[in-house]
Design a protein around this motif. Structure first.
Motif, short mmCIF file in Angstrom:
data_model
loop_
_atom_site.label_atom_id
_atom_site.label_comp_id
_atom_site.label_asym_id
_atom_site.label_seq_id
_atom_site.Cartn_x
_atom_site.Cartn_y
_atom_site.Cartn_z
N THR A 221 -108.47 25.94 15.25
CA THR A 221 -108.53 26.24 16.68
C THR A 221 -109.48 25.29 17.39
N ALA A 222 -110.61 24.97 16.76
CA ALA A 222 -111.55 24.01 17.36
C ALA A 222 -110.91 22.63 17.49
N GLY A 223 -110.10 22.24 16.52
CA GLY A 223 -109.40 20.96 16.60
C GLY A 223 -108.42 20.91 17.75
N VAL A 224 -107.71 22.01 17.98
CA VAL A 224 -106.77 22.10 19.10
C VAL A 224 -107.53 21.96 20.42
N VAL A 225 -108.64 22.66 20.54
CA VAL A 225 -109.44 22.63 21.77
C VAL A 225 -110.00 21.23 22.00
N LEU A 226 -110.56 20.60 20.97
CA LEU A 226 -111.13 19.26 21.12
C LEU A 226 -110.09 18.23 21.52
N ALA A 227 -108.92 18.29 20.90
CA ALA A 227 -107.85 17.35 21.24
C ALA A 227 -107.39 17.57 22.68
N HIS A 228 -107.29 18.82 23.08
CA HIS A 228 -106.89 19.12 24.46
C HIS A 228 -107.90 18.55 25.44
N LEU A 229 -109.18 18.81 25.20
CA LEU A 229 -110.22 18.34 26.11
C LEU A 229 -110.30 16.82 26.15
N ALA A 230 -110.03 16.17 25.03
CA ALA A 230 -110.13 14.71 24.97
C ALA A 230 -108.98 14.00 25.66
N VAL A 231 -107.79 14.60 25.70
CA VAL A 231 -106.62 13.87 26.17
C VAL A 231 -106.01 14.45 27.45
N VAL A 232 -105.79 15.73 27.50
CA VAL A 232 -104.94 16.32 28.54
C VAL A 232 -105.48 16.16 29.96
N PRO A 233 -106.76 16.45 30.27
CA PRO A 233 -107.20 16.28 31.66
C PRO A 233 -107.06 14.84 32.16
N ALA A 234 -107.40 13.87 31.33
CA ALA A 234 -107.28 12.46 31.75
C ALA A 234 -105.82 12.07 31.91
N ALA A 235 -104.96 12.53 31.03
CA ALA A 235 -103.54 12.20 31.13
C ALA A 235 -102.92 12.83 32.38
N ARG A 236 -103.27 14.06 32.66
CA ARG A 236 -102.74 14.71 33.87
C ARG A 236 -103.23 14.00 35.13
N ALA A 237 -104.50 13.61 35.16
CA ALA A 237 -105.03 12.90 36.32
C ALA A 237 -104.30 11.57 36.52
N ALA A 238 -104.05 10.86 35.44
CA ALA A 238 -103.34 9.58 35.54
C ALA A 238 -101.90 9.79 36.03
N LEU A 239 -101.25 10.82 35.53
CA LEU A 239 -99.88 11.11 35.98
C LEU A 239 -99.84 11.54 37.44
N ARG A 240 -100.85 12.31 37.89
CA ARG A 240 -100.89 12.70 39.30
C ARG A 240 -101.12 11.49 40.20
N ARG A 241 -102.03 10.57 39.78
CA ARG A 241 -102.25 9.35 40.57
C ARG A 241 -100.97 8.53 40.64
N ARG A 242 -100.30 8.40 39.51
CA ARG A 242 -99.05 7.63 39.47
C ARG A 242 -98.00 8.26 40.37
N LYS A 243 -97.90 9.58 40.31
CA LYS A 243 -96.92 10.28 41.15
C LYS A 243 -97.27 10.13 42.62
N GLY A 244 -98.56 10.18 42.97
CA GLY A 244 -99.00 10.00 44.35
C GLY A 244 -98.71 8.60 44.86
N ARG A 245 -98.95 7.59 44.04
CA ARG A 245 -98.63 6.22 44.45
C ARG A 245 -97.14 6.04 44.66
N ARG A 246 -96.35 6.62 43.78
CA ARG A 246 -94.90 6.51 43.89
C ARG A 246 -94.40 7.22 45.15
N ALA A 247 -94.97 8.38 45.46
CA ALA A 247 -94.55 9.13 46.65
C ALA A 247 -94.94 8.37 47.92
N SER A 248 -96.15 7.81 47.97
CA SER A 248 -96.56 7.08 49.17
C SER A 248 -95.73 5.80 49.33
N ARG A 249 -95.36 5.16 48.23
CA ARG A 249 -94.50 3.98 48.30
C ARG A 249 -93.12 4.37 48.83
#
Length: 192
Positions: A132-160
């Motif tokens: 369970t600790a491994g699942v939590v650590l992997a989530h914290l290490a990857v998912v917030p940054a990946a979601r932020a990058a995808l949101r920025r990419r989606k925002g740039r695409r929408a404004s374009r």
């Protein structure tokens, strides 16, 4: 009905890839953890949290790192694959972490329960905690940054897309502001 944050073939491809990788990883976990072991004797089940970790640390750093790393790494990919298969881009980070940690803990408990019927395998509470600790650590290490990058990419695409659409249509006409009418002018006259 569309899910929150859905839209476009890229989101569908990400969800499909996440689901496929999730099934493949769970198959690998089942193959690794549910095979019978051919051992002359079996240790008793460990139901005291921390006992196995302390015993591993007593073995010295290379062996302890390997054993604890195996416990952390076994289900760690679920920390990324579960949110990826779920496919929500706009969600609370705390709720996402809670859902992922709960699912990881339940999968770890499920594997432990299935192991009780496999020869040579025993239940170890430290394995559940490390998984369970491994699942939590992997989530914290990857998912917030990946979601932020995808949101920025989606925002740039929408404004374009908005810029391109406004360039094709020309300038949007504006309507002059109209003042608010006093109530006396808006209501019909009352009869005496």
């Amino acid at each position: 009905m569309q899910r929150q944050g859905s839209g476009g073939s890229a989101a569908i491809r990400i969800r499909a890839a996440g689901a496929l990788l999730l099934v493949a990883h769970l198959g690998l976990v089942a193959w690794l953890m549910l095979r019978p072991l051919d051992v002359p004797w079996v240790m008793p089940a460990n139901l005291r949290p921390g006992a196995t970790v302390r015993a591993d640390l007593a073995l010295g750093w290379p062996e302890a790192v390997r054993r604890i790393g195996e416990g952390l790494g076994l289900l760690a990919p679920l920390g990324v694959l579960l949110p990826m298969a779920h496919g929500r881009l706009l969600t609370s980070p705390v709720a996402s972490l809670a859902r992922t940690a709960s699912a990881g803990a339940l999968i770890s408990v499920g594997v432990a329960l299935l192991q009780t019927g496999v020869p040579g395998r025993v239940v170890d509470v430290d394995t559940l905690l490390l998984n369970t600790a491994g699942v939590v650590l992997a989530h914290l290490a990857v998912v917030p940054a990946a979601r932020a990058a995808l949101r920025r990419r989606k925002g740039r695409r929408a404004s374009r897309a908005v810029r391109e659409e406004s360039a094709v249509q020309g300038r949007t006409p504006t309507i002059p502001r109209v003042g608010i009418t006093p109530w006396g002018d808006a209501l019909p006259p009352s009869s005496p």
